[in-house]
Structures are given as C-alpha cells and as structure tokens.
Scaffold this motif. Structure first.
Motif, PDB file in Angstrom:
ATOM      1  N   ALA A 145      42.035  34.990  33.795  1.00  0.00           N
ATOM      2  CA  ALA A 145      40.878  35.923  34.055  1.00  0.00           C
ATOM      3  C   ALA A 145      41.239  37.068  34.949  1.00  0.00           C
ATOM      4  N   ILE A 146      41.565  38.125  34.598  1.00  0.00           N
ATOM      5  CA  ILE A 146      42.250  39.140  35.466  1.00  0.00           C
ATOM      6  C   ILE A 146      41.534  40.446  35.139  1.00  0.00           C
ATOM      7  N   CYS A 147      40.634  41.137  36.162  1.00  0.00           N
ATOM      8  CA  CYS A 147      40.268  42.358  35.789  1.00  0.00           C
ATOM      9  C   CYS A 147      41.052  43.501  35.829  1.00  0.00           C
ATOM     10  N   GLU A 148      41.951  43.767  35.022  1.00  0.00           N
ATOM     11  CA  GLU A 148      42.930  44.766  34.979  1.00  0.00           C
ATOM     12  C   GLU A 148      42.570  46.021  35.604  1.00  0.00           C
ATOM     13  N   ASN A 149      41.137  46.396  35.726  1.00  0.00           N
ATOM     14  CA  ASN A 149      40.773  47.596  36.142  1.00  0.00           C
ATOM     15  C   ASN A 149      40.948  47.560  37.685  1.00  0.00           C
ATOM     16  N   MET A 150      40.661  46.386  38.294  1.00  0.00           N
ATOM     17  CA  MET A 150      40.551  46.292  39.631  1.00  0.00           C
ATOM     18  C   MET A 150      42.120  46.128  40.087  1.00  0.00           C
ATOM     19  N   LYS A 151      42.863  45.769  39.377  1.00  0.00           N
ATOM     20  CA  LYS A 151      44.240  45.570  39.817  1.00  0.00           C
ATOM     21  C   LYS A 151      45.083  47.065  39.720  1.00  0.00           C
TER      22      LYS A 151
END
Ligand code: 13P
Ligand code: SF4
Length: 304
Positions: A258-264
C-alpha cells in the motif's frame, strides 16, 4: 564536506525555511521535517506560519496548494511537480458546477484532496479527521460530498443527512488495495491486535475495523490505547511514524504494497535541491485562490 542532512539543516537556517511533511513520507523525510502531520494538521500549521519566509512542503500538490492559498506572501516550494493525488484529479470545477445545478438545494462539502479550482466551488472543505463535524456544522440537509466515495459512505453512516457522492465513484488507488481476506488472516494471526482503518478504505474493510481514523487520528489513538499491537490499514509509511513514536508497541502494516507512489517522489536529494535552487514554487491562480480560501478558512474555523 557536509552530508545531505547537514546541508539541509544549513540551508533551512540560511533561507529561513521550514519543512512540513505528511505522515506518508518516508522516515528520512519525517526526520528532517519541522512538523509531520495529517492533512488537517498540516493545513492548520500552514495557516499559522508567520516567521519563516519559505515552506518546503513534502506532501502531494493539493496540500502544498492549500498552504500557498493560506500564505500568499510566502514562498511555498515542492521538491517534485509530479507529486499529484490521482483522487484529487477525479473532480474538477466544471463537475462541481454541474452537480450543483442537478441538486440545487445542496451544499458542496469537498475533501481537501481536490484541485484548487474545485475547492473554489465548495461551500466548505473537510479532511478525513473532521468530515463528520464539518457536515454537521452546516444547515443544509442534502450534501454533495466528494471526491472520495468511501469517505462519503463513512460520513453518511455518522450523520442524519443525505450524502450524495460527487463524482459517483471517486477513489484512492492505495486504499482500494485493502481486502477483507487479508484482514481475516491478520486477525486470526494476531488475536489481540487492534485494527485501525483509514476512511478511504472500502465499506467492508471499514466495517471490519476496530476503529476508523484519519492518519492523525491513528497517532492520537495509539498514544492513548492500552493495546500493544496494531494492524494498520493505510499507506505503509504511516507505520514508520507510529513506530518512531511508540517504540514499545508493535505495528503491522495490513499490506506492504500500500504505497502512495505520488508521496514517494520526494527524497532527501530533491528536498536539498529544492532549498538550494528555490524550485519548484507552488502557484495558484489569484481568483481561484481567493474563492478557495473562504472554504478552507470555514473548515479551519469549524475544527477549532
Ligand atoms: P489524512 O488527512 O488522514 O492524513 O489523509 C490524507 C490522505 O491523502 C489519505 O490518503
Ligand atoms: Fe491521494 Fe491516495 Fe496518495 Fe492520499 S494515498 S495522497 S488519497 S493517492
């Protein structure tokens, strides 16, 4: 030679800058930030900035835009212009106007995860931590609520008003990933654990939770709870913050993917670069900003 972290500290002092970061940022960014919080806490913090000239905002662009709207005389920077929230892009100003025409006796309550142009058409904004309070604070009995359908569902269970999701199927691709099967498995493995779920998750996942909370709500709840083990259903770096602040407790991410790629998109390297170069400046059209500010300020007032 200074390390990147030392250089960031030096640049913060030289430029009179502060770093604000959302709970979904990686641990290294949480550590260099002057303040880490959920979207409401960041919004309130942004409304209180007085001494700093520059704010580096480590959160997706709608959060940085909100800070820019509240601080037209300060420089708000983001380290990467591609850090957008896909859910925010699911509702534009034209859609809000169209819905308002279709439902004339309603008020538009928009999640802070929206484009600035959509915020400008809202009566009031909300975040996941104050959505119920915001909806209860306004006189209208029929509410256009968007763009997250799951948060709209959560609110509709708590208030005695008609909640109309706008658009009908807005969603967060990260929170859609949680699934009941995984939760049944985790519950059987960790009987004593408390399951904390973000309201952007699907209704059946929310129904399975012990508590449905915003990311900031999770922080406050865990600090008070006598429980020792928690299963966390939201973006995976929420667990990073919870572990940092509660070393004596155990946190199990319900889903490691569950990774928000945008935040990363933010890294120590591009945060340093942002302070060095003064790029990228967050700008919001003046007319849109003025209208959006009214709805944001109403929310902050209700949240006090
Ligand atoms: P919070 O307000 O709970 O931090 O949520 C923001 C968000 O984008 C959740 O996906
Ligand atoms: Fe947007 Fe979902 Fe990322 Fe939150 S987790 S910023 S709602 S895409």
């Amino acid at each position: 030679m200074l390390s990147d972290l030392q250089e960031i500290e030096r640049l913060k002092k030289e430029k009179n800058a502060i770093i604000l970061a959302h709970n979904y940022q990686t641990g290294d960014i949480q550590e260099i930030a002057d303040f880490v919080g959920d979207s409401l806490e960041l919004c309130i913090k942004a409304s209180e900035i007085d001494e700093s000239d520059i704010v580096v905002f480590c959160g997706v662009d709608f959060m940085a835009e909100t800070a820019a709207i509240l601080n037209p005389n300060k420089k708000i920077l983001i380290p990467d212009t591609q850090a957008k929230c896909p859910m925010a892009c699911m509702l534009n100003a034209k859609d809000v106007k169209k819905f308002k025409k279709m439902y004339p006796d309603t008020a538009a309550v928009l999640y802070v995860n929206t484009l600035a142009e959509a915020k400008a058409e809202a009566e009031i904004l909300c975040t996941s931590s104050n959505a119920v309070k915001v909806v209860e604070s306004i006189p209208q009995e029929k509410i256009l609520f968007g763009p997250d359908r799951n948060l709209a569902w959560y609110v509709s269970k708590k208030v005695n008003k008609e909640i109309i999701p706008m658009p009908s199927q807005g969603y967060c691709y990260v929170h859609k990933l949680f699934d009941l099967g995984d939760l049944h498995f985790l519950r059987s493995k960790y009987h004593d654990a408390e399951i904390l779920v973000h309201p952007e998750c699907d209704p059946e996942v929310q129904n399975f939770a012990d508590n449905v909370l915003s990311t900031g709500g999770m922080i406050h709840h865990v600090a008070r709870s006598p429980k020792k083990t928690f299963i966390i259903c939201t973006e995976v770096d929420m667990v990073t913050r919870l572990k940092r602040e509660n070393p004596d407790k155990t946190f199990i991410p319900a889903l490691n993917d569950a990774i928000c790629e945008n935040m990363k998109l933010y890294t120590i390297g591009n945060v340093k670069n942002c302070l060095l170069t003064g790029e990228y400046v967050v700008e919001v059209d003046k007319n849109i900003a003025e209208k959006a500010k009214v709805a944001i300020k109403r929310m902050i007032e209700v949240s006090k």
